[in-house]
Design a protein around this motif. Structure first.
Motif, short mmCIF file in Angstrom:
data_model
loop_
_atom_site.label_atom_id
_atom_site.label_comp_id
_atom_site.label_asym_id
_atom_site.label_seq_id
_atom_site.Cartn_x
_atom_site.Cartn_y
_atom_site.Cartn_z
N GLY A 39 0.78 -1.23 0.00
CA GLY A 39 0.00 0.00 0.00
C GLY A 39 0.80 1.28 0.00
O GLY A 39 0.24 2.38 -0.10
N ASN A 40 2.15 1.18 0.11
CA ASN A 40 2.97 2.39 0.16
C ASN A 40 4.41 2.06 -0.20
O ASN A 40 4.73 0.91 -0.53
CB ASN A 40 2.89 3.06 1.54
N VAL A 66 5.73 7.11 1.76
CA VAL A 66 5.18 7.94 0.69
C VAL A 66 4.18 7.13 -0.14
O VAL A 66 3.97 5.94 0.09
CB VAL A 66 6.30 8.49 -0.22
N ASN A 67 3.59 7.79 -1.12
CA ASN A 67 2.58 7.19 -1.97
C ASN A 67 3.11 5.95 -2.70
O ASN A 67 4.26 5.90 -3.10
CB ASN A 67 2.09 8.22 -2.99
N LEU A 104 16.68 14.75 -2.43
CA LEU A 104 15.32 15.22 -2.20
C LEU A 104 15.29 16.33 -1.16
O LEU A 104 16.13 16.40 -0.26
CB LEU A 104 14.44 14.07 -1.70
N LYS A 105 14.28 17.18 -1.31
CA LYS A 105 13.93 18.14 -0.26
C LYS A 105 12.63 17.66 0.36
O LYS A 105 11.64 17.46 -0.34
CB LYS A 105 13.74 19.54 -0.86
N ILE A 106 12.65 17.42 1.67
CA ILE A 106 11.45 16.91 2.34
C ILE A 106 10.99 17.91 3.40
O ILE A 106 11.79 18.52 4.10
CB ILE A 106 11.70 15.53 2.97
N VAL A 107 9.68 18.05 3.48
CA VAL A 107 9.05 18.96 4.45
C VAL A 107 7.98 18.19 5.19
O VAL A 107 7.09 17.58 4.58
CB VAL A 107 8.43 20.18 3.74
N GLY A 108 8.05 18.19 6.52
CA GLY A 108 7.04 17.49 7.32
C GLY A 108 7.46 17.40 8.78
O GLY A 108 8.45 18.01 9.19
N ILE A 116 8.70 9.68 9.16
CA ILE A 116 7.87 10.78 8.68
C ILE A 116 6.85 10.20 7.71
O ILE A 116 7.18 9.32 6.91
CB ILE A 116 8.74 11.87 8.01
N TYR A 117 5.61 10.64 7.82
CA TYR A 117 4.52 10.08 7.02
C TYR A 117 4.00 11.12 6.03
O TYR A 117 3.67 12.25 6.41
CB TYR A 117 3.39 9.59 7.93
#
Length: 385
Positions: free
Chosen positions: A46-47, A67-68, A79-83, A109-110
């Motif tokens: 599922g992910n 992630v999706n 990558l640049k990740i925000v969360g 991180i979700y």
């Protein structure tokens, strides 16, 4: 002056003593980090799980991002990740935090916001080589999944590509009930089959035993890396390498010493495997059972006619491994499979041929897809069985 945080409650918190990444966990605001995908994306039902190592974080540490399912990120991407980062949770009956800590993962991180900055951007020769291995693995994967349909393709993908997490929960449960889940994890059985096939093929091609040894070691190493460097695979690879080395120099290898050496090397690199990796524990217990109990079982089965020696060997090894792993299976999973001895004796003999036919059709399928599809039929028949 730098602020130092000392963790002394457990080995997990003490390795490393200082880790800046932990300071970003459980904050009320979002954080912005730039990092690299340092492992092959873990594609699940599922992910997708991405292991991301941020830049400029003291003490190292990896973030596990969920992630999706249809995200197209790859190993090496910048990558640049925000969360919001979180400390891995501890569930009832399962310490997910310790399970991830042994992999150097201190934050989860979700569904973060992600922006791709660069493709295959990790600097260095080793990441570049690993990227090539992953690229070759993806071609094999494409060949397997195009020529076979589920559930056969899912079982084969787990066996030779390490795609265990692609299998749906229902299929995993069926394999657990039948006592056959172990065939989907790279183990000593897979390494023995691979080394035997390689040595026979290389000697048949006219290579000297010494030359065949070096080629076999290289391909075994490639196979272990390609399947995700699972603890069972690393253990089997070290033991298989020692066994092949013993053949090369003309000295018999002692199984218990090879097993002890493999355990010592792996724990020297990562001591957390001993307590928090059930796969590591089961792998070594199964190997110990085979080394110490198989001779006794074979002696008890001496009434079996010689023409059934191969069957006797399989029965003895199956029972030996299961007796040694039984307490750990009951403790961790609360269940045992009473039909496992029967199902293993029916299945183990065909695993060799599944791997042989698979490598033939998968490799040829990369170059000639039509011929690969034709050659996949023997593998399809055995997997269906």
């Amino acid at each position: 002056t730098a602020t130092t945080e000392i963790y002394t409650l457990s080995l997990h918190d003490a390795l490393p003593i200082y880790n800046e990444l932990r300071r970003y966990n459980n904050l009320s605001k979002e954080v912005v980090l730039i990092g690299y995908v340092v492992k092959e994306p873990d594609v699940r039902e599922g992910n997708v799980k991405l292991a991301i190592k941020p830049e400029n974080i003291k003490g190292g540490g990896i973030i596990l991002a969920t992630v999706n399912r249809y995200s197209k990120y790859r190993y090496g991407d910048k990558l640049k990740i925000v969360g919001k980062l979180k400390t891995p949770p501890i569930f009832e009956g399962f310490n997910y935090k310790n399970y991830l800590n042994k992999e150097g993962i201190y934050s989860v991180i979700y569904n973060p916001k992600i922006k791709l900055l660069d493709r295959s951007a990790i600097p260095g020769l080793l990441p570049a080589l690993y990227g090539k291995i992953i690229g070759f693995k993806n071609k094999l994967r494409e060949s397997v999944y195009q020529n076979l349909s589920p559930p056969q393709s899912l079982i084969l993908g787990a066996m030779i590509l390490g795609d265990k997490n692609k299998m749906p929960a229902k299929l995993k449960e069926k394999l657990n009930i039948a006592g056959l889940r172990h065939i989907t994890a790279v183990s000593g059985m897979h390494i023995i089959i691979l080394s035997g096939v390689l040595m026979s093929l290389l000697l048949a091609l006219g290579l000297w035993r010494g030359q065949a040894f070096y080629f076999s070691i290289f391909f075994i190493f490639l196979f272990i890396v390609m399947t995700g460097a699972q603890p069972s695979g690393i253990r089997a690879g070290i033991m298989g390498g020692i066994f092949l080395l013993g053949q090369k120099v003309g000295r018999k290898s002692v199984g218990s010493r090879a097993l002890l050496m493999a355990a010592a090397l792996m724990l020297a690199i990562n001591p957390l495997l001993l307590l928090d990796d059930v796969g590591f524990q089961l792998s070594f217990l199964a190997a110990m059972g085979i080394i110490y109990l198989t001779p006794s079982f074979k002696n008890w089965l001496k009434f079996v006619p010689k023409k059934f020696d191969n069957l006797k060997e399989i029965i003895a090894m199956t029972f030996s491994a299961q007796i040694f792993t039984l307490p750990l299976l009951i403790y961790n999973f609360g269940r045992i499979s009473l039909v496992a001895p029967l199902t293993n004796n029916l299945i183990i003999p065909v695993v060799y041929w599944i791997m042989v036919f698979d490598f033939i059709f998968a490799l040829i399928g990369i170059i000639l897809p039509i011929l690969g599809w034709i050659l996949s039929f023997p593998c399809l028949f055995l997997l269906t069985y």
